[in-house]
Design a protein around this motif. Sequence first.
Motif, PDB file in Angstrom:
ATOM      1  N   VAL A  98      -1.077   0.200  18.247  1.00 48.77           N
ATOM      2  CA  VAL A  98      -2.196   0.321  17.299  1.00 48.77           C
ATOM      3  C   VAL A  98      -3.456   0.793  18.005  1.00 48.77           C
ATOM      4  CG1 VAL A  98      -3.714  -1.001  15.767  1.00 48.77           C
ATOM      5  CG2 VAL A  98      -1.239  -1.347  15.671  1.00 48.77           C
ATOM      6  N   ASN A  99      -3.693   0.258  19.216  1.00 44.10           N
ATOM      7  CA  ASN A  99      -4.798   0.718  20.061  1.00 44.10           C
ATOM      8  C   ASN A  99      -6.162   0.588  19.383  1.00 44.10           C
ATOM      9  OD1 ASN A  99      -5.896   1.764  22.450  1.00 44.10           O
ATOM     10  ND2 ASN A  99      -5.801   3.869  21.690  1.00 44.10           N
ATOM     11  N   GLY A 100      -6.370  -0.538  18.680  1.00 42.20           N
ATOM     12  CA  GLY A 100      -7.687  -0.820  18.113  1.00 42.20           C
ATOM     13  C   GLY A 100      -8.136   0.134  17.027  1.00 42.20           C
ATOM     14  N   ARG A 101      -7.191   0.631  16.226  1.00 43.92           N
ATOM     15  CA  ARG A 101      -7.574   1.522  15.123  1.00 43.92           C
ATOM     16  C   ARG A 101      -6.489   1.530  14.054  1.00 43.92           C
ATOM     17  NH1 ARG A 101      -8.242   7.215  18.010  1.00 43.92           N
ATOM     18  NH2 ARG A 101      -7.125   8.284  16.357  1.00 43.92           N
ATOM     19  N   LEU A 102      -6.834   2.012  12.893  1.00 48.31           N
ATOM     20  CA  LEU A 102      -5.846   2.234  11.852  1.00 48.31           C
ATOM     21  C   LEU A 102      -5.072   3.489  12.225  1.00 48.31           C
ATOM     22  CD1 LEU A 102      -5.064   1.242   8.862  1.00 48.31           C
ATOM     23  CD2 LEU A 102      -6.286   3.293   8.161  1.00 48.31           C
ATOM     24  N   GLN A 103      -3.789   3.344  12.480  1.00 52.51           N
ATOM     25  CA  GLN A 103      -2.984   4.476  12.929  1.00 52.51           C
ATOM     26  C   GLN A 103      -2.386   5.222  11.738  1.00 52.51           C
ATOM     27  OE1 GLN A 103      -2.697   5.813  15.803  1.00 52.51           O
ATOM     28  NE2 GLN A 103      -3.517   4.248  17.190  1.00 52.51           N
ATOM     29  N   LEU A 104      -2.588   6.536  11.719  1.00 58.24           N
ATOM     30  CA  LEU A 104      -2.000   7.388  10.694  1.00 58.24           C
ATOM     31  C   LEU A 104      -0.763   8.126  11.195  1.00 58.24           C
ATOM     32  CD1 LEU A 104      -5.187   9.039   9.129  1.00 58.24           C
ATOM     33  CD2 LEU A 104      -3.889   7.099   8.250  1.00 58.24           C
ATOM     34  N   LYS A 105      -0.480   8.017  12.485  1.00 59.82           N
ATOM     35  CA  LYS A 105       0.580   8.846  13.072  1.00 59.82           C
ATOM     36  C   LYS A 105       1.932   8.579  12.429  1.00 59.82           C
ATOM     37  CE  LYS A 105       1.057   5.596  16.974  1.00 59.82           C
ATOM     38  NZ  LYS A 105       0.919   5.448  18.448  1.00 59.82           N
ATOM     39  N   TRP A 106       2.241   7.323  12.113  1.00 58.36           N
ATOM     40  CA  TRP A 106       3.536   7.003  11.521  1.00 58.36           C
ATOM     41  C   TRP A 106       3.647   7.566  10.106  1.00 58.36           C
ATOM     42  CZ3 TRP A 106       1.216   2.222  13.697  1.00 58.36           C
ATOM     43  CH2 TRP A 106       1.580   2.051  15.042  1.00 58.36           C
ATOM     44  N   LEU A 107       2.576   7.466   9.350  1.00 60.29           N
ATOM     45  CA  LEU A 107       2.555   8.006   7.989  1.00 60.29           C
ATOM     46  C   LEU A 107       2.711   9.519   8.008  1.00 60.29           C
ATOM     47  CD1 LEU A 107       2.048   7.337   4.941  1.00 60.29           C
ATOM     48  CD2 LEU A 107      -0.377   7.743   5.391  1.00 60.29           C
ATOM     49  N   ILE A 108       1.961  10.180   8.881  1.00 56.18           N
ATOM     50  CA  ILE A 108       2.021  11.642   8.972  1.00 56.18           C
ATOM     51  C   ILE A 108       3.397  12.098   9.440  1.00 56.18           C
ATOM     52  CG2 ILE A 108       1.111  13.636  10.227  1.00 56.18           C
ATOM     53  CD1 ILE A 108      -1.642  12.210  10.186  1.00 56.18           C
ATOM     54  N   ASP A 109       3.952  11.421  10.425  1.00 52.68           N
ATOM     55  CA  ASP A 109       5.279  11.791  10.939  1.00 52.68           C
ATOM     56  C   ASP A 109       6.350  11.630   9.860  1.00 52.68           C
ATOM     57  OD1 ASP A 109       4.155  12.344  13.365  1.00 52.68           O
ATOM     58  OD2 ASP A 109       4.947  10.575  14.399  1.00 52.68           O
ATOM     59  N   ALA A 110       6.288  10.529   9.109  1.00 53.62           N
ATOM     60  CA  ALA A 110       7.287  10.295   8.066  1.00 53.62           C
ATOM     61  C   ALA A 110       7.164  11.328   6.949  1.00 53.62           C
ATOM     62  CB  ALA A 110       7.139   8.882   7.500  1.00 53.62           C
ATOM     63  N   TYR A 111       5.935  11.668   6.574  1.00 52.62           N
ATOM     64  CA  TYR A 111       5.739  12.698   5.552  1.00 52.62           C
ATOM     65  C   TYR A 111       6.298  14.044   6.033  1.00 52.62           C
ATOM     66  CZ  TYR A 111       3.521  16.121   2.528  1.00 52.62           C
ATOM     67  OH  TYR A 111       3.309  17.177   1.667  1.00 52.62           O
ATOM     68  N   THR A 112       6.022  14.374   7.279  1.00 53.38           N
ATOM     69  CA  THR A 112       6.502  15.636   7.844  1.00 53.38           C
ATOM     70  C   THR A 112       8.025  15.698   7.835  1.00 53.38           C
ATOM     71  OG1 THR A 112       4.542  15.762   9.271  1.00 53.38           O
ATOM     72  CG2 THR A 112       6.432  17.114   9.900  1.00 53.38           C
ATOM     73  N   ALA A 113       8.661  14.548   8.094  1.00 50.49           N
ATOM     74  CA  ALA A 113      10.124  14.504   8.168  1.00 50.49           C
ATOM     75  C   ALA A 113      10.798  14.390   6.806  1.00 50.49           C
ATOM     76  CB  ALA A 113      10.548  13.324   9.048  1.00 50.49           C
ATOM     77  N   TYR A 114      10.057  13.940   5.795  1.00 54.96           N
ATOM     78  CA  TYR A 114      10.655  13.647   4.493  1.00 54.96           C
ATOM     79  C   TYR A 114      11.024  14.946   3.770  1.00 54.96           C
ATOM     80  CZ  TYR A 114      11.486  10.666   0.408  1.00 54.96           C
ATOM     81  OH  TYR A 114      12.067   9.973  -0.624  1.00 54.96           O
TER      82      TYR A 114
END
Length: 389
Positions: A316-332
């Motif tokens: 998480v590194n002290g922030r709201l992470q969007l990387k998982w959402l973006i990666d899943a959308y890209t793969a969907y």
Amino acid sequence: MCALLLLTSFTGTSKSLFDTTIKPAAAAPANYILLLKGKNVGLIINQTSCVGDSSLLDILLVRGIKVVKIFTPEHGFRGKADAGAHVDNTIDEATHLPVVSLYGSHKKPTPDDLKDIDILVYDLQDVGVRFYTYISTLEYAMEACAEQQKQLVVLDRPNPNGFYIDGPVLKKENRSFVGMQAIPIVYAMTAGEYAKMLVGEHLFPGAATLDLQVVKCLNYDHSKKYELPIAPSPNLRNMAAIYAYPSLCLFEGTKISVGRGTAFPFQQFGSPELADKYPYTFTPQSGEGAKSPTYEGKKCFGVLVGETPGEILKQVNGRLQLKWLIDAYTAYPAKDQFFTDFFKKLTGSDDLKTQIQKGETEATIRKCWQKDLKIFKTTRKKYLLYKDF
């Protein structure tokens, strides 16, 4: 009651992450008992409203406080109901006190609910995320107490995600029970601080007339990590899930499972539609707190974000992470079906869905939040009760 939903601990979890000197306000009865003596008291509580093995209800009753009614939030008195599930009124078997659900026929205490109460005490363990509905229950209770001229006392508890601020600030047109105020997804305030802000900024009808008292936590500040002793809801079973929750809960507004009905809810995500994209798999099954989970009985392909609090904190590194959402959308594969109507309410944003669909980078998206975050941070500081991070 307090032993019913102990947080899962993982072998190898580093206890050095957590400050064990931190105590909730309820741990110091001398700081609030005199407020309640001789009064008819109502409690907004659930399974988290405990100090060690003693519930707040027991702490008050053994000291002669006249508790006349219990109110409960989403997930119910025992904290076992599914997310969003209707919770009925009941009677507490041990004390025979009426238990009024604030997640059933109504979410705001009615005049009839409060007619035999002098003081309403709020003591719920929150997780510091805007769409976690306990702060919505708090706001409605404050509004009802202002209308009925009842005092409201918040017995404060530490915010386990209180060490950073991030995410889009809710736009008022997206207001709902999963987001009632213009605050970011991760807002770094305790319930007591948040209540003071609601009053001080006049953010609900009658705020100026509310008799609000906040009893502070012990040894807490916003730079410290606090380990919850009891799960606040059925699918936030451990600190790893609590740390991942702000970022992974965004998937609740998509066609992606967050692992409800598995051993690692809110620590993983996946879908049957991602079979050729990710090697990791899980299969949701019906169970307590997940009676009909997304993709029940179907193999989901996705990512296990982490198993321990340390692993999740690093990710998480002290922030709201969007990387998982973006990666899943890209793969969907069926991108036009990826988001649901709930996404806008959950994020509070009119723009985030479109930005992801357009392929904007996380850095670009995050820049759009900064103006509103700066305004919120300035307001927030006025109401802090504890040293900031």
